[in-house]
Write a protein that holds these residues in place. Structure first.
Motif, PDB file in Angstrom:
ATOM      1  N   ARG A  67      18.856  22.087  -6.306  1.00 40.34           N
ATOM      2  CA  ARG A  67      19.740  22.945  -7.093  1.00 40.34           C
ATOM      3  C   ARG A  67      20.428  22.056  -8.133  1.00 40.34           C
ATOM      4  O   ARG A  67      20.384  20.828  -8.023  1.00 40.34           O
ATOM      5  N   PRO A  68      21.061  22.614  -9.173  1.00 40.87           N
ATOM      6  CA  PRO A  68      21.593  21.794 -10.271  1.00 40.87           C
ATOM      7  C   PRO A  68      22.493  20.625  -9.842  1.00 40.87           C
ATOM      8  O   PRO A  68      22.271  19.492 -10.278  1.00 40.87           O
ATOM      9  N   ILE A  69      23.492  20.861  -9.027  1.00 36.99           N
ATOM     10  CA  ILE A  69      24.395  19.769  -8.641  1.00 36.99           C
ATOM     11  C   ILE A  69      23.678  18.783  -7.724  1.00 36.99           C
ATOM     12  O   ILE A  69      23.910  17.566  -7.815  1.00 36.99           O
ATOM     13  N   GLN A  70      22.781  19.246  -6.881  1.00 33.00           N
ATOM     14  CA  GLN A  70      21.980  18.329  -6.057  1.00 33.00           C
ATOM     15  C   GLN A  70      21.131  17.421  -6.948  1.00 33.00           C
ATOM     16  O   GLN A  70      21.019  16.221  -6.692  1.00 33.00           O
ATOM     17  N   LEU A  71      20.530  18.003  -7.994  1.00 33.73           N
ATOM     18  CA  LEU A  71      19.720  17.221  -8.919  1.00 33.73           C
ATOM     19  C   LEU A  71      20.594  16.205  -9.651  1.00 33.73           C
ATOM     20  O   LEU A  71      20.207  15.045  -9.810  1.00 33.73           O
ATOM     21  N   GLU A 108      16.036  28.863 -16.997  1.00 37.34           N
ATOM     22  CA  GLU A 108      16.768  29.457 -18.135  1.00 37.34           C
ATOM     23  C   GLU A 108      18.254  29.559 -17.803  1.00 37.34           C
ATOM     24  O   GLU A 108      18.976  30.368 -18.389  1.00 37.34           O
ATOM     25  N   LEU A 109      18.699  28.720 -16.892  1.00 42.84           N
ATOM     26  CA  LEU A 109      20.062  28.760 -16.377  1.00 42.84           C
ATOM     27  C   LEU A 109      21.089  28.347 -17.425  1.00 42.84           C
ATOM     28  O   LEU A 109      20.882  27.402 -18.181  1.00 42.84           O
ATOM     29  N   ASN A 110      22.207  29.057 -17.445  1.00 39.48           N
ATOM     30  CA  ASN A 110      23.413  28.643 -18.154  1.00 39.48           C
ATOM     31  C   ASN A 110      24.435  28.318 -17.078  1.00 39.48           C
ATOM     32  O   ASN A 110      24.779  29.177 -16.261  1.00 39.48           O
ATOM     33  N   PHE A 111      24.901  27.082 -17.055  1.00 45.69           N
ATOM     34  CA  PHE A 111      25.763  26.595 -15.973  1.00 45.69           C
ATOM     35  C   PHE A 111      26.774  25.630 -16.560  1.00 45.69           C
ATOM     36  O   PHE A 111      26.439  24.807 -17.409  1.00 45.69           O
ATOM     37  N   LYS A 114      32.773  20.865 -14.180  1.00 44.59           N
ATOM     38  CA  LYS A 114      33.382  19.626 -14.683  1.00 44.59           C
ATOM     39  C   LYS A 114      32.353  18.517 -14.823  1.00 44.59           C
ATOM     40  O   LYS A 114      32.462  17.675 -15.698  1.00 44.59           O
ATOM     41  N   ARG A 115      31.344  18.505 -13.968  1.00 43.83           N
ATOM     42  CA  ARG A 115      30.369  17.414 -13.929  1.00 43.83           C
ATOM     43  C   ARG A 115      29.085  17.688 -14.692  1.00 43.83           C
ATOM     44  O   ARG A 115      28.344  16.762 -14.993  1.00 43.83           O
ATOM     45  N   LEU A 116      28.787  18.951 -14.970  1.00 42.12           N
ATOM     46  CA  LEU A 116      27.466  19.274 -15.497  1.00 42.12           C
ATOM     47  C   LEU A 116      27.517  20.521 -16.367  1.00 42.12           C
ATOM     48  O   LEU A 116      28.152  21.508 -16.004  1.00 42.12           O
ATOM     49  N   HIS A 120      22.116  21.278 -21.959  1.00 42.75           N
ATOM     50  CA  HIS A 120      22.861  20.137 -22.496  1.00 42.75           C
ATOM     51  C   HIS A 120      22.957  20.318 -24.009  1.00 42.75           C
ATOM     52  O   HIS A 120      22.011  20.050 -24.741  1.00 42.75           O
ATOM     53  N   HIS A 121      24.093  20.785 -24.469  1.00 40.66           N
ATOM     54  CA  HIS A 121      24.275  21.190 -25.864  1.00 40.66           C
ATOM     55  C   HIS A 121      24.013  20.063 -26.857  1.00 40.66           C
ATOM     56  O   HIS A 121      23.311  20.257 -27.857  1.00 40.66           O
ATOM     57  N   LYS A 122      24.570  18.867 -26.619  1.00 35.78           N
ATOM     58  CA  LYS A 122      24.411  17.767 -27.587  1.00 35.78           C
ATOM     59  C   LYS A 122      22.941  17.399 -27.782  1.00 35.78           C
ATOM     60  O   LYS A 122      22.499  17.178 -28.901  1.00 35.78           O
TER      61      LYS A 122
END
Length: 138
Positions: A67-71, A108-111, A114-116, A120-122
């Motif tokens: 999952r995103p934070i696990q990754l 296609e996640l938007n998440f 504070k950490r992630l 990634h916009h930049k």
């Protein structure tokens, strides 16, 4: 558990940059992630900080069960294991680094936490070297 398609960007501007990236890719693969596509190496100037060290970068597409934070925890663990000491989120600024692994897209996640932040916009909209690497990946 389902597989998630993720785009990562890796960069290094210390030591043998290409070997650092190759080792990071190997460690990502050893984490039971399936490699789908790897870009060519791209050399670029540092962005948002001054350094005489040039960056070597690649884009990577993987399938992962994380999952995103696990990754995020997994790739940050690789950075630490490889010797990275300063994380820009913690230090508040950029510096030279042995390895940097950024999560650019996750399905296609938007998440946002504070950490992630995904996407990634930049990397998607502001950094020229990223757009070169990602042109065939997004």
């Amino acid at each position: 558990m389902s597989q998630h398609k993720v785009v990562l960007l890796l960069g290094s501007n210390l030591g043998d940059q290409k070997k650092n990236i190759e080792l990071a890719v190997q460690k990502i693969s050893e984490g039971e992630n399936e490699m789908l596509k790897i870009s060519e190496f791209l050399m670029s100037e540092p962005v948002e900080f001054v350094s005489s060290n040039i960056f070597c970068n690649i884009a990577l597409v993987i399938f992962t069960r994380y999952r995103p934070i696990q990754l995020l925890d997994f790739v940050k663990g690789i950075e630490i294991e490889m010797g990275r000491v300063n994380d820009s989120k913690v230090s508040g600024g950029y510096a030279d680094r042995i390895i940097d692994i950024d999560i650019i897209k996750y399905d296609e996640l938007n998440f946002k936490s504070k950490r992630l932040e995904i996407p990634h916009h930049k990397h998607l909209f502001e950094r020229e070297f990223s757009s070169v690497l990602l042109k065939d990946f997004i």
